[in-house]
Motif scaffolding. Sequence first.
Motif, mmCIF file in Angstrom:
data_model
loop_
_atom_site.group_PDB
_atom_site.id
_atom_site.type_symbol
_atom_site.label_atom_id
_atom_site.label_comp_id
_atom_site.label_asym_id
_atom_site.label_seq_id
_atom_site.Cartn_x
_atom_site.Cartn_y
_atom_site.Cartn_z
ATOM 1 N N SER A 94 0.855 -1.191 0.000
ATOM 2 C CA SER A 94 0.000 0.000 0.000
ATOM 3 C C SER A 94 0.883 1.230 0.000
ATOM 4 C CB SER A 94 -0.923 0.015 1.217
ATOM 5 O OG SER A 94 -0.206 0.300 2.395
ATOM 6 N N LYS A 96 2.294 4.569 1.643
ATOM 7 C CA LYS A 96 2.628 4.870 3.041
ATOM 8 C C LYS A 96 1.602 5.814 3.652
ATOM 9 C CE LYS A 96 6.145 7.183 5.814
ATOM 10 N NZ LYS A 96 7.429 7.922 5.754
ATOM 11 N N THR A 97 1.381 6.909 3.015
ATOM 12 C CA THR A 97 0.421 7.893 3.509
ATOM 13 C C THR A 97 -0.201 8.568 2.306
ATOM 14 O OG1 THR A 97 2.097 9.616 3.562
ATOM 15 C CG2 THR A 97 1.686 8.430 5.607
ATOM 16 N N GLY A 98 -1.236 9.316 2.538
ATOM 17 C CA GLY A 98 -1.869 10.026 1.443
ATOM 18 C C GLY A 98 -3.270 10.409 1.826
ATOM 19 N N GLY A 100 -5.942 9.947 0.295
ATOM 20 C CA GLY A 100 -6.946 8.958 -0.076
ATOM 21 C C GLY A 100 -7.012 7.765 0.837
ATOM 22 N N ARG A 101 -6.109 7.667 1.796
ATOM 23 C CA ARG A 101 -6.069 6.502 2.696
ATOM 24 C C ARG A 101 -6.181 5.234 1.866
ATOM 25 N NH1 ARG A 101 -9.146 7.754 8.329
ATOM 26 N NH2 ARG A 101 -8.594 9.940 8.513
ATOM 27 N N ALA A 102 -5.110 4.925 1.208
ATOM 28 C CA ALA A 102 -5.120 3.900 0.184
ATOM 29 C C ALA A 102 -5.435 2.518 0.706
ATOM 30 C CB ALA A 102 -3.756 3.876 -0.493
ATOM 31 N N SER B 32 -10.915 4.538 7.821
ATOM 32 C CA SER B 32 -11.007 4.090 6.435
ATOM 33 C C SER B 32 -11.474 2.650 6.486
ATOM 34 C CB SER B 32 -9.655 4.182 5.739
ATOM 35 O OG SER B 32 -9.324 5.516 5.473
ATOM 36 N N LYS B 49 -14.205 0.956 -1.120
ATOM 37 C CA LYS B 49 -13.561 1.554 0.047
ATOM 38 C C LYS B 49 -14.257 2.849 0.443
ATOM 39 C CE LYS B 49 -10.076 4.095 -2.642
ATOM 40 N NZ LYS B 49 -8.626 4.320 -2.864
ATOM 41 N N THR B 51 -13.349 6.392 2.426
ATOM 42 C CA THR B 51 -12.204 7.145 2.946
ATOM 43 C C THR B 51 -12.613 8.574 3.274
ATOM 44 O OG1 THR B 51 -11.524 7.629 0.675
ATOM 45 C CG2 THR B 51 -10.483 5.758 1.752
ATOM 46 N N GLY B 99 3.576 5.949 10.881
ATOM 47 C CA GLY B 99 3.636 6.430 9.515
ATOM 48 C C GLY B 99 3.222 5.426 8.470
ATOM 49 N N TYR B 101 0.123 2.201 7.367
ATOM 50 C CA TYR B 101 -1.196 1.653 7.638
ATOM 51 C C TYR B 101 -1.097 0.208 8.088
ATOM 52 C CZ TYR B 101 -3.014 5.572 4.930
ATOM 53 O OH TYR B 101 -3.313 6.828 4.472
#
Lengths: 115, 115
Positions: A94, A96-98, A100-102, B32, B49, B51, B99, B101
């Motif tokens: 996935s 790492k961050t963003g 969109g909360r991937a 999320s 999903k 978000t 940092g 998910y």
Amino acid sequence: DTAVSQTPKYLVTQMGNDKSIKCEQNLGHDTMYWYKQDSKKFLKIMFSYNNKELIINETVPNRFSPKSPDKAHLNLHINSLELGDSAVYFCASSQKTGPGRAEAFFGQGTRLTVV
Amino acid sequence: AQSVTQLDSHVSVSEGTPVLLRCNYSSSYSPSLFWYVQHPNKGLQLLLKYTSAATLVKGINGFEAEFKKSETSFHLTKPSAHMSDAAEYFCVVSMVGSGTYKYIFGTGTRLKVLA
């Protein structure tokens, strides 16, 4: 092109052996994971790596050793295999961050059978 | 801590009838949430999903889910079941730490579609 690929798909081995499962992702993600799915289909996180650095280790026996040579690869080595290690192991990746909360992208799984 | 509870381990519906798979979440902040599907002996595929954008989320294959904060629910629905929908469905919440998910899976709901 497969986004997250793991090899082998099936692995049958005897107790006490050492085996490895390989995982590669071509999505450019920073974070990769190993999950274990037990016989009741429950999925539990084992490890998470962020840009080759171990971030999460969910109290997995130290017979399990993940290795990330680069951020596109995360391999899982298992020493002294036990019957209870039989499961399906999933690799995932996935961002790492963003904002969109991937979501996580999963490989097809490796079915490990210890006999 | 974040968690998800899938209220039904098995759901059976007749082909052409609506599908409802229930999921409740627990989260200390705006979560999320995801639904994944696993067909027999296959990997995990993202259905949809949430978000923090629209509360009604549309996914693939005619599935949708509605985020209801007041009920802490994220139920998955489909108006008309198809035989190919028979699979295991997982509700997943992501939590952020260090940092990265971490994806926490529910225990899964096996959907059976009767002809």
